[in-house]
Design a protein around this motif. Sequence first.
Motif, PDB file in Angstrom:
ATOM      1  N   MET A   8       2.091  17.394 -20.896  1.00  8.96           N
ATOM      2  CA  MET A   8       3.285  18.203 -20.602  1.00  8.96           C
ATOM      3  C   MET A   8       4.348  18.006 -21.688  1.00  8.96           C
ATOM      4  SD  MET A   8       5.466  18.244 -17.131  1.00  8.96           S
ATOM      5  CE  MET A   8       5.346  19.788 -16.300  1.00  8.96           C
ATOM      6  N   PRO A   9       4.930  19.144 -22.176  1.00 10.68           N
ATOM      7  CA  PRO A   9       5.934  19.000 -23.237  1.00 10.68           C
ATOM      8  C   PRO A   9       7.173  18.291 -22.731  1.00 10.68           C
ATOM      9  CG  PRO A   9       5.791  21.276 -22.490  1.00 10.68           C
ATOM     10  CD  PRO A   9       4.714  20.513 -21.785  1.00 10.68           C
ATOM     11  N   SER A  10       7.886  17.697 -23.647  1.00 16.28           N
ATOM     12  CA  SER A  10       9.056  16.919 -23.254  1.00 16.28           C
ATOM     13  C   SER A  10      10.183  17.840 -22.798  1.00 16.28           C
ATOM     14  CB  SER A  10       9.526  16.076 -24.434  1.00 16.28           C
ATOM     15  OG  SER A  10      10.187  16.912 -25.353  1.00 16.28           O
ATOM     16  N   VAL A  11      11.151  17.258 -22.101  1.00 19.63           N
ATOM     17  CA  VAL A  11      12.268  18.035 -21.577  1.00 19.63           C
ATOM     18  C   VAL A  11      13.015  18.730 -22.701  1.00 19.63           C
ATOM     19  CG1 VAL A  11      14.454  17.881 -20.344  1.00 19.63           C
ATOM     20  CG2 VAL A  11      12.504  16.522 -19.597  1.00 19.63           C
ATOM     21  N   ARG A  12      13.222  17.984 -23.774  1.00 19.96           N
ATOM     22  CA  ARG A  12      13.996  18.557 -24.871  1.00 19.96           C
ATOM     23  C   ARG A  12      13.247  19.734 -25.500  1.00 19.96           C
ATOM     24  NH1 ARG A  12      14.994  14.741 -29.496  1.00 19.96           N
ATOM     25  NH2 ARG A  12      15.841  13.377 -27.905  1.00 19.96           N
ATOM     26  N   GLU A  13      11.926  19.563 -25.617  1.00 17.88           N
ATOM     27  CA  GLU A  13      11.074  20.625 -26.159  1.00 17.88           C
ATOM     28  C   GLU A  13      11.248  21.913 -25.353  1.00 17.88           C
ATOM     29  OE1 GLU A  13       7.737  21.948 -28.587  1.00 17.88           O
ATOM     30  OE2 GLU A  13       9.110  20.256 -28.721  1.00 17.88           O
ATOM     31  N   ILE A  14      11.178  21.807 -24.034  1.00 15.09           N
ATOM     32  CA  ILE A  14      11.293  22.990 -23.171  1.00 15.09           C
ATOM     33  C   ILE A  14      12.670  23.626 -23.310  1.00 15.09           C
ATOM     34  CG2 ILE A  14      11.195  23.818 -20.802  1.00 15.09           C
ATOM     35  CD1 ILE A  14       9.245  21.613 -20.186  1.00 15.09           C
ATOM     36  N   LYS A  15      13.666  22.750 -23.373  1.00 16.46           N
ATOM     37  CA  LYS A  15      15.026  23.254 -23.487  1.00 16.46           C
ATOM     38  C   LYS A  15      15.171  24.116 -24.750  1.00 16.46           C
ATOM     39  CE  LYS A  15      19.412  21.270 -22.108  1.00 16.46           C
ATOM     40  NZ  LYS A  15      20.147  20.017 -21.962  1.00 16.46           N
ATOM     41  N   ARG A  16      14.550  23.676 -25.825  1.00 21.16           N
ATOM     42  CA  ARG A  16      14.647  24.421 -27.068  1.00 21.16           C
ATOM     43  C   ARG A  16      13.960  25.789 -26.931  1.00 21.16           C
ATOM     44  NH1 ARG A  16      12.727  20.815 -31.131  1.00 21.16           N
ATOM     45  NH2 ARG A  16      10.774  21.962 -31.136  1.00 21.16           N
ATOM     46  N   ARG A  17      12.833  25.786 -26.274  1.00 28.91           N
ATOM     47  CA  ARG A  17      12.112  27.053 -26.100  1.00 28.91           C
ATOM     48  C   ARG A  17      12.919  28.033 -25.250  1.00 28.91           C
ATOM     49  NH1 ARG A  17       6.089  26.921 -24.435  1.00 28.91           N
ATOM     50  NH2 ARG A  17       6.400  29.143 -24.762  1.00 28.91           N
ATOM     51  N   ILE A  18      13.548  27.494 -24.192  1.00 26.13           N
ATOM     52  CA  ILE A  18      14.365  28.374 -23.353  1.00 26.13           C
ATOM     53  C   ILE A  18      15.441  29.034 -24.201  1.00 26.13           C
ATOM     54  CG2 ILE A  18      16.072  28.441 -21.494  1.00 26.13           C
ATOM     55  CD1 ILE A  18      14.508  26.340 -20.060  1.00 26.13           C
ATOM     56  N   ARG A  19      16.078  28.237 -25.045  1.00 24.96           N
ATOM     57  CA  ARG A  19      17.163  28.784 -25.867  1.00 24.96           C
ATOM     58  C   ARG A  19      16.633  29.893 -26.778  1.00 24.96           C
ATOM     59  NH1 ARG A  19      19.246  24.566 -29.202  1.00 24.96           N
ATOM     60  NH2 ARG A  19      19.055  23.314 -27.308  1.00 24.96           N
ATOM     61  N   SER A  20      15.466  29.658 -27.386  1.00 28.57           N
ATOM     62  CA  SER A  20      14.974  30.676 -28.325  1.00 28.57           C
ATOM     63  C   SER A  20      14.545  31.940 -27.583  1.00 28.57           C
ATOM     64  CB  SER A  20      13.850  30.118 -29.198  1.00 28.57           C
ATOM     65  OG  SER A  20      12.624  30.241 -28.540  1.00 28.57           O
ATOM     66  N   VAL A  21      13.959  31.801 -26.398  1.00 35.52           N
ATOM     67  CA  VAL A  21      13.575  32.986 -25.624  1.00 35.52           C
ATOM     68  C   VAL A  21      14.811  33.785 -25.231  1.00 35.52           C
ATOM     69  CG1 VAL A  21      12.628  33.758 -23.421  1.00 35.52           C
ATOM     70  CG2 VAL A  21      11.395  32.081 -24.764  1.00 35.52           C
ATOM     71  N   LYS A  22      15.866  33.075 -24.863  1.00 35.48           N
ATOM     72  CA  LYS A  22      17.086  33.787 -24.475  1.00 35.48           C
ATOM     73  C   LYS A  22      17.708  34.516 -25.657  1.00 35.48           C
ATOM     74  CE  LYS A  22      18.475  31.975 -20.152  1.00 35.48           C
ATOM     75  NZ  LYS A  22      19.030  30.821 -19.431  1.00 35.48           N
ATOM     76  N   ASN A  23      17.622  33.909 -26.823  1.00 37.92           N
ATOM     77  CA  ASN A  23      18.123  34.577 -28.019  1.00 37.92           C
ATOM     78  C   ASN A  23      17.378  35.883 -28.259  1.00 37.92           C
ATOM     79  OD1 ASN A  23      20.186  33.014 -28.880  1.00 37.92           O
ATOM     80  ND2 ASN A  23      18.903  31.662 -30.127  1.00 37.92           N
ATOM     81  N   ILE A  24      16.053  35.802 -28.172  1.00 38.13           N
ATOM     82  CA  ILE A  24      15.236  37.002 -28.372  1.00 38.13           C
ATOM     83  C   ILE A  24      15.610  38.063 -27.360  1.00 38.13           C
ATOM     84  CG2 ILE A  24      12.890  37.907 -28.209  1.00 38.13           C
ATOM     85  CD1 ILE A  24      11.971  35.218 -29.398  1.00 38.13           C
ATOM     86  N   GLN A  25      15.818  37.629 -26.131  1.00 34.20           N
ATOM     87  CA  GLN A  25      16.152  38.573 -25.074  1.00 34.20           C
ATOM     88  C   GLN A  25      17.442  39.315 -25.404  1.00 34.20           C
ATOM     89  OE1 GLN A  25      16.753  36.749 -21.296  1.00 34.20           O
ATOM     90  NE2 GLN A  25      16.774  38.691 -20.190  1.00 34.20           N
ATOM     91  N   GLN A  26      18.401  38.565 -25.951  1.00 32.07           N
ATOM     92  CA  GLN A  26      19.663  39.216 -26.312  1.00 32.07           C
ATOM     93  C   GLN A  26      19.445  40.299 -27.359  1.00 32.07           C
ATOM     94  OE1 GLN A  26      22.505  36.274 -27.441  1.00 32.07           O
ATOM     95  NE2 GLN A  26      23.438  36.294 -25.431  1.00 32.07           N
ATOM     96  N   ILE A  27      18.594  39.982 -28.335  1.00 33.17           N
ATOM     97  CA  ILE A  27      18.333  40.957 -29.398  1.00 33.17           C
ATOM     98  C   ILE A  27      17.632  42.186 -28.848  1.00 33.17           C
ATOM     99  CG2 ILE A  27      17.020  41.344 -31.510  1.00 33.17           C
ATOM    100  CD1 ILE A  27      17.502  38.324 -32.087  1.00 33.17           C
ATOM    101  N   THR A  28      16.596  41.971 -28.018  1.00 33.02           N
ATOM    102  CA  THR A  28      15.859  43.121 -27.500  1.00 33.02           C
ATOM    103  C   THR A  28      16.745  43.971 -26.602  1.00 33.02           C
ATOM    104  OG1 THR A  28      15.006  41.793 -25.684  1.00 33.02           O
ATOM    105  CG2 THR A  28      13.600  42.026 -27.612  1.00 33.02           C
ATOM    106  N   MET A  29      17.633  43.320 -25.867  1.00 31.48           N
ATOM    107  CA  MET A  29      18.518  44.110 -25.006  1.00 31.48           C
ATOM    108  C   MET A  29      19.462  44.964 -25.831  1.00 31.48           C
ATOM    109  SD  MET A  29      19.190  41.467 -21.914  1.00 31.48           S
ATOM    110  CE  MET A  29      20.583  42.201 -21.118  1.00 31.48           C
TER     111      MET A  29
END
Lengths: 153, 318
Positions: B1-22
């Motif tokens: 299982m990926p570390s907490v910090r790892e997941i947190k970083r992925r969440i941030r990048s997915v949200k960034n992408i979401q902002q762009i696509t929106m």
Amino acid sequence: MPIRVDIVTQEKLLFSEPEADMVLVPGVEGLMGVLPHHAPLLTTLAHGELIVRKGGAEESFIVYGGVVEVRPDQVLVLADTAESTYEVDLEKAREARENAERVMREGVPPDKSTVFVQELRRATLQEDVLRKIKSRGAAVRIRIPDEDKNGKK
Amino acid sequence: MPSVREIKRRIRSVKNIQQITMALEAVSASKVRRATAQALSARAYADLAIRVMGHITQASPPNTPLHPLLARRENVGTVTVALITSDRGLSGAYNTNVFRVARRFAERIGKPVRWVAVGRKGRDLLVRSREKVVAEFTELPAWWSIDRVRPIARLLNEEFMNGYSDEVYVAYTEFINTLTQQPRVQPVLPIVPEQEADLIHLDYMKIRREEAKNLGDYIFEPSAAAILEEIVPKFNENIVFELLLESAASEHSARMVAMRNASENAKALSSDLQLSYNKARQAAITAEILDIVGGVEAMRGVKPQSQPKAEPVKLESN
């Protein structure tokens, strides 16, 4: 019987008036006044002013070539380019003309010369038409211009 | 299982992408509106031009060669197909769909095809599949104006007039509504007024034919030929203009839908990630507590055997 007038350019329907009294069309064979019950006619357009009259009011356009179809109850103008005379600015037209004249005096590269010839023709015509309107006294317009209907710039 | 910090970083990048696509979705939505309005107003010219051409056709004796662009050729050798695509991607299957339809069309007619690529994506697809591309128009304008269309229409005219090809088609994407776009191949040259009337959904030809009988003869100034000379190339430009606008509307709405899907995927992904983040965080906390409790238990187990008095001191110093 009134005449229906439609003026379209390649990009849009510029003007439409279902009940005009008379249309003055700059045909290649000369200026034509079209009244109701005119014989069916097709002619190409020169560059010039086109006027639509209705009652005491009129509407003026500058057309740059095209085709017009006249029918007893209808005039269809297919203009290559056309603009409402009221949107033309005398100062700008003069500037454009002077600029084109200067460039042509100084010598233009041959591949660009048609551009400037066109520019010169256009600006000269705009000036002529605006002067003519001034000298005959501006008539009441048929259409009160509605500002920015489609969010135009 | 990926570390907490790892997941947190992925969440941030997915949200960034979401902002762009929106943002892209919103931009495309407004472009769709503008493109459809433009297409609609350009239609007026074609409507009237068809009527005029119809009148001239009726006024002239049948089977007379009126204008070279109106003349159908008996033996069709080569054909030209203009493929309208976009310069940019991120528009779902918009480009590949129209490309596929155009290719299938070319295979079906089984004649040598000279391709004209409008849009970089189409050019790339054609070159990759080793088709013969005779001309390309890339770096398309954000908004089509008739001035930008003229060079394309002129090129298609030349293809036909110079005898490089006997028929000219345009593969474009018909805009039906925001969710539906239909790639189609439209014959453009030679011009067949009746068929064009069909294209823009008009019954003018039928109605007008009746009327023309009652009207009698037209006066032509200077001549019917001169009028056709003027109007036919203009009409052709107008048709190409309309197909380009229609494609632009389709492109923007395809992009809009693609971006909406992307935004939704991003949303789902980020909520999934959030869940695993919570789980990972919880697991980490649990593990820590277990560690402490385990440590305490272990020490309690040790306590009676070793020196009981020394132990508390040691704990405090920790």
